[in-house]
Scaffold this active site. Structure first.
Site, PDB file in Angstrom:
ATOM      1  N   ARG A 176      -8.387  -0.486   4.745  1.00 32.54           N
ATOM      2  CA  ARG A 176      -7.466   0.459   4.086  1.00 32.54           C
ATOM      3  C   ARG A 176      -6.116  -0.203   3.829  1.00 32.54           C
ATOM      4  O   ARG A 176      -5.350   0.254   2.989  1.00 32.54           O
ATOM      5  CB  ARG A 176      -7.270   1.702   4.970  1.00 32.54           C
ATOM      6  CG  ARG A 176      -8.531   2.555   5.126  1.00 32.54           C
ATOM      7  CD  ARG A 176      -8.261   3.762   5.970  1.00 32.54           C
ATOM      8  NE  ARG A 176      -7.052   4.415   5.512  1.00 32.54           N
ATOM      9  CZ  ARG A 176      -6.249   5.112   6.319  1.00 32.54           C
ATOM     10  NH1 ARG A 176      -6.532   5.225   7.595  1.00 32.54           N
ATOM     11  NH2 ARG A 176      -5.173   5.693   5.840  1.00 32.54           N
TER      12      ARG A 176
ATOM     13  N   LYS B 233       0.850  -1.210   0.000  1.00 33.50           N
ATOM     14  CA  LYS B 233       0.000   0.000   0.000  1.00 33.50           C
ATOM     15  C   LYS B 233       0.877   1.249   0.000  1.00 33.50           C
ATOM     16  O   LYS B 233       0.639   2.189  -0.758  1.00 33.50           O
ATOM     17  CB  LYS B 233      -0.882   0.017   1.245  1.00 33.50           C
ATOM     18  CG  LYS B 233      -1.562   1.355   1.520  1.00 33.50           C
ATOM     19  CD  LYS B 233      -2.458   1.337   2.727  1.00 33.50           C
ATOM     20  CE  LYS B 233      -1.758   1.626   4.013  1.00 33.50           C
ATOM     21  NZ  LYS B 233      -1.408   3.032   4.277  1.00 33.50           N
ATOM     22  N   ASN B 234       1.919   1.237   0.849  1.00 29.33           N
ATOM     23  CA  ASN B 234       2.718   2.460   1.016  1.00 29.33           C
ATOM     24  C   ASN B 234       3.759   2.674  -0.073  1.00 29.33           C
ATOM     25  O   ASN B 234       4.468   3.667  -0.058  1.00 29.33           O
ATOM     26  CB  ASN B 234       3.345   2.484   2.417  1.00 29.33           C
ATOM     27  CG  ASN B 234       2.276   2.685   3.480  1.00 29.33           C
ATOM     28  OD1 ASN B 234       1.116   2.957   3.170  1.00 29.33           O
ATOM     29  ND2 ASN B 234       2.642   2.497   4.733  1.00 29.33           N
TER      30      ASN B 234
ATOM     31  N   ARG C 196      -0.845  15.057  12.179  1.00 26.15           N
ATOM     32  CA  ARG C 196      -0.107  14.717  10.950  1.00 26.15           C
ATOM     33  C   ARG C 196       0.195  16.006  10.175  1.00 26.15           C
ATOM     34  O   ARG C 196      -0.392  16.286   9.159  1.00 26.15           O
ATOM     35  CB  ARG C 196      -0.925  13.758  10.093  1.00 26.15           C
ATOM     36  CG  ARG C 196      -1.453  12.532  10.803  1.00 26.15           C
ATOM     37  CD  ARG C 196      -0.393  11.550  11.233  1.00 26.15           C
ATOM     38  NE  ARG C 196       0.281  10.866  10.150  1.00 26.15           N
ATOM     39  CZ  ARG C 196      -0.182   9.776   9.545  1.00 26.15           C
ATOM     40  NH1 ARG C 196      -1.344   9.298   9.876  1.00 26.15           N
ATOM     41  NH2 ARG C 196       0.515   9.194   8.570  1.00 26.15           N
TER      42      ARG C 196
ATOM     43  N   CYS D 142      -5.097  11.242  11.294  1.00 21.81           N
ATOM     44  CA  CYS D 142      -5.848  10.089  11.780  1.00 21.81           C
ATOM     45  C   CYS D 142      -5.481   9.980  13.254  1.00 21.81           C
ATOM     46  O   CYS D 142      -4.683  10.730  13.770  1.00 21.81           O
ATOM     47  CB  CYS D 142      -5.532   8.833  11.009  1.00 21.81           C
ATOM     48  SG  CYS D 142      -3.849   8.320  11.154  1.00 21.81           S
TER      49      CYS D 142
ATOM     50  N   ASP E 201       4.420   0.954  12.241  1.00 24.01           N
ATOM     51  CA  ASP E 201       3.184   0.342  11.715  1.00 24.01           C
ATOM     52  C   ASP E 201       2.982  -1.087  12.178  1.00 24.01           C
ATOM     53  O   ASP E 201       1.931  -1.679  11.919  1.00 24.01           O
ATOM     54  CB  ASP E 201       3.173   0.380  10.178  1.00 24.01           C
ATOM     55  CG  ASP E 201       2.990   1.796   9.686  1.00 24.01           C
ATOM     56  OD1 ASP E 201       3.212   2.024   8.480  1.00 24.01           O
ATOM     57  OD2 ASP E 201       2.667   2.669  10.500  1.00 24.01           O
TER      58      ASP E 201
HETATM   59  C1  EPZ Z   1       4.048   7.118   6.261  1.00 27.26           C
HETATM   60  O1  EPZ Z   1       3.245   8.154   6.797  1.00 27.26           O
HETATM   61  C2  EPZ Z   1       3.164   5.888   6.185  1.00 27.26           C
HETATM   62  N1  EPZ Z   1       2.047   6.148   5.275  1.00 27.26           N
HETATM   63  C3  EPZ Z   1       2.638   5.542   7.580  1.00 27.26           C
HETATM   64  O2  EPZ Z   1       1.884   4.334   7.460  1.00 27.26           O
HETATM   65  C4  EPZ Z   1       3.833   5.290   8.504  1.00 27.26           C
HETATM   66  O3  EPZ Z   1       3.356   5.073   9.822  1.00 27.26           O
HETATM   67  C5  EPZ Z   1       4.763   6.504   8.487  1.00 27.26           C
HETATM   68  O4  EPZ Z   1       5.154   6.819   7.130  1.00 27.26           O
HETATM   69  C6  EPZ Z   1       6.035   6.254   9.300  1.00 27.26           C
HETATM   70  O5  EPZ Z   1       6.715   5.154   8.782  1.00 27.26           O
HETATM   71  C7  EPZ Z   1       2.257   6.032   3.945  1.00 27.26           C
HETATM   72  O6  EPZ Z   1       3.352   5.739   3.484  1.00 27.26           O
HETATM   73  C8  EPZ Z   1       1.068   6.277   3.067  1.00 27.26           C
HETATM   74  P1  EPZ Z   1       6.067  10.537   8.274  1.00 27.26           P
HETATM   75  P2  EPZ Z   1       3.794   9.689   6.791  1.00 27.26           P
HETATM   76  O7  EPZ Z   1       5.975  11.774   7.458  1.00 27.26           O
HETATM   77  O8  EPZ Z   1       4.587   9.910   5.562  1.00 27.26           O
HETATM   78  C9  EPZ Z   1       6.154  14.010  11.516  1.00 27.26           C
HETATM   79  C10 EPZ Z   1       0.018   2.948   7.682  1.00 27.26           C
HETATM   80  O9  EPZ Z   1      -0.493   2.424   8.679  1.00 27.26           O
HETATM   81  N2  EPZ Z   1       5.985  14.953  10.392  1.00 27.26           N
HETATM   82  O10 EPZ Z   1       7.264   9.641   8.100  1.00 27.26           O
HETATM   83  O11 EPZ Z   1       2.650  10.568   7.074  1.00 27.26           O
HETATM   84  C11 EPZ Z   1       4.914  13.144  11.742  1.00 27.26           C
HETATM   85  O12 EPZ Z   1       3.982  13.824  12.539  1.00 27.26           O
HETATM   86  C12 EPZ Z   1       0.475   4.384   7.766  1.00 27.26           C
HETATM   87  O13 EPZ Z   1       0.202   2.372   6.579  1.00 27.26           O
HETATM   88  C13 EPZ Z   1       6.014  16.334  10.653  1.00 27.26           C
HETATM   89  O14 EPZ Z   1       6.144  16.755  11.810  1.00 27.26           O
HETATM   90  O15 EPZ Z   1       4.774   9.653   8.059  1.00 27.26           O
HETATM   91  C14 EPZ Z   1       5.489  11.936  12.433  1.00 27.26           C
HETATM   92  O16 EPZ Z   1       5.646  12.207  13.820  1.00 27.26           O
HETATM   93  C15 EPZ Z   1       0.185   5.002   9.127  1.00 27.26           C
HETATM   94  N3  EPZ Z   1       5.867  17.197   9.617  1.00 27.26           N
HETATM   95  C16 EPZ Z   1       6.861  11.781  11.791  1.00 27.26           C
HETATM   96  O17 EPZ Z   1       7.158  13.049  11.179  1.00 27.26           O
HETATM   97  C17 EPZ Z   1       5.709  16.770   8.316  1.00 27.26           C
HETATM   98  O18 EPZ Z   1       5.614  17.617   7.403  1.00 27.26           O
HETATM   99  C18 EPZ Z   1       6.922  10.691  10.728  1.00 27.26           C
HETATM  100  O19 EPZ Z   1       5.898  10.950   9.821  1.00 27.26           O
HETATM  101  C19 EPZ Z   1       5.678  15.366   8.070  1.00 27.26           C
HETATM  102  C20 EPZ Z   1       5.837  14.481   9.125  1.00 27.26           C
END
Ligand code: EPZ
Length: 420
Positions: free
Chosen positions: A400, A22-23, A121, A116, A308
């Protein structure tokens, strides 16, 4: 939102084939906006989030056709960069269409993404990075309005945190900034980043260093069509591996890439789980929890233990005698599943971003509330091992991320009932 009824305890025995990631699918689908030429994507999972992204692409001027697990993506009208609120708002990865649309049309209007319940986020890393690439954005009434004012010849972006989505979004934008060089540092190194970059390179993009924390991109004038097969879903695989460890007699998982599961398999070693990795097949033997050892786990960005899989692993740890702990370093409040597991007799105490787990001999069925995708998977595993009846309300989140869930569970002898 539907609900699931499970009578436990049950035992799993048989084979599960893992679907496409998915990711990987979601950022790669967003990147198809970088060309008008035909793109064929293989091994795509038919999931709610994938179909939401397809709806977004169709709003942007694409025609997307399913053929089994292949998507045929064509362009049927001029690219539209003013997108309706609903689909983008509904999930997170959809935000990654902003960069490609703005570069190609010089402006875009895209809803801010859904959060979510696993935590706030924000998209500040995305917007700050896009600004350095010449995309000015402002937020009004829940929409991001962006315009392209021209990129510098050379840009260096250092991410404050190795954000998966921000890394993907900035790569997907920089590849089409002709005659520019972009250097991203402190990037995410997840396998899905490598998959996205391999897809973009197959379209003619010039990218080096993907899979490390430093990526260099040379922008090109245009990208061409391609056919690409995405990687298997390591989180789906890890979820079923943990299910096998919790309630398996013996389950075999096919389409496994060992490198993508090292951190989980390392924890399995420490616990004493009986598993065998052979080529792209992983066999797990569920053994008595009394022979297992408690562990202390920290989630981290790849190659660390993935956030995850944290809720799912917590179910296994709650049944291992002794004291285990899970520290959540990515989404610090990702513990919605804890109250629900404690309702089933688990003994889990959360302090700041660490859960302390005291193993119990068994869980008992109870009425539960699911809150997000991976918490739903964790509650389902718990329900299948618990004594008696469990009802999981609000469970549609699970669709999802888990393709053909009921079919795959039936294949290993597990019985669950689903009600709309
Ligand atoms: C991706 O989300 C995945 N989703 C998530 O999987 C996964 O949990 C996450 O990466 C971490 O591995 C997809 O790939 C579609 P991040 P993403 O940006 O990109 C902070 C699932 O269950 N952050 O790596 O949204 C954020 O709040 C989902 O399949 C900022 O502060 O995660 C978090 O604490 C859930 N500002 C950390 O970084 C930003 O602009 C990591 O988030 C972006 C992120």
């Amino acid at each position: 939102m539907g609900k699931i009824k499970v009578i436990g305890p049950q035992e799993a025995n048989g084979e599960i084939t893992i679907s496409g990631s998915k990711n990987s699918a979601l950022p790669i689908l967003a990147a198809t906006l970088l060309t008008d030429e035909r793109i064929i994507l293989n091994n795509i999972p038919n999931l709610a989030d994938v179909n939401t992204m397809i709806e977004i692409l169709e709003n942007a001027g694409k025609k997307v056709t399913w053929q089994d697990s292949t998507l045929i993506i064509d362009t049927v009208s001029d690219i539209n960069s003013i997108l309706p609120y609903g689909p983008v708002r509904r999930m997170r990865a959809s935000f990654n269409v902003l960069g490609p649309l703005t570069i190609r049309n010089k402006y875009a209007k895209v809803a801010l993404p859904g959060g979510c319940s696993i935590g706030v986020r924000p998209v500040n890393f995305h917007l700050e990075g896009l600004k350095k690439l010449g995309i000015e954005s402002q937020i009004e009434h829940g929409f991001t309005h962006s315009k392209y004012i021209g990129a510098p010849d050379k840009t260096h972006i250092s991410l404050p945190f190795p954000s998966v989505g921000a890394t993907e979004h900035l790569i997907t934008t920089a590849v089409l900034l002709e005659n520019t060089e972009t250097i991203l540092t402190n990037c995410a190194q997840e396998p899905e980043i490598i998959d996205l970059c391999n897809f973009l390179i197959s379209m003619g993009a010039k990218i080096e260093g993907h899979g490390t924390s430093n990526i260099k991109i040379h922008g090109v004038k245009q990208l061409h069509g391609t056919e690409y097969t995405i990687i298997p879903d390591r989180i789906e695989a890890g979820t079923y591996a943990i299910l096998g460890a919790v309630l398996g007699k013996e389950i075999t998982l096919k389409n496994i890439i060992e490198d993508h599961l090292f951190s989980l398999l390392d924890i399995f070693e420490k616990i004493g789980i009986n598993y065998k990795m052979k080529k792209n097949t992983l066999t797990i033997k569920g053994i008595s929890k009394l022979e297992l050892s408690p562990v202390d786990v920290e989630t981290a960005t790849f190659p660390g233990f993935p956030t995850d899989l944290q809720p799912q692993l917590m179910v296994l740890l709650s049944l291992i005698p002794g004291r285990s702990s899970v520290t959540e370093n990515v989404f610090k409040t990702r513990f919605n599943h804890v109250d629900e597991l404690n309702r089933m007799g688990a003994k889990i105490f959360v302090e700041s971003n660490t859960a302390i787990i005291t193993g119990v001999s068994k869980l008992s069925g109870a009425p539960l509330e699911a809150t997000d995708l991976r918490a739903s998977a964790a509650l389902l595993i718990a329900a299948l091992i618990a004594d008696g009846e469990t009802i999981i309300n609000n469970v549609d989140h699970i669709f999802r991320g888990y393709e053909r869930l009921f079919e795959k569970l039936e294949n290993v002898g597990l019985k669950i009932e689903y009600y709309e």
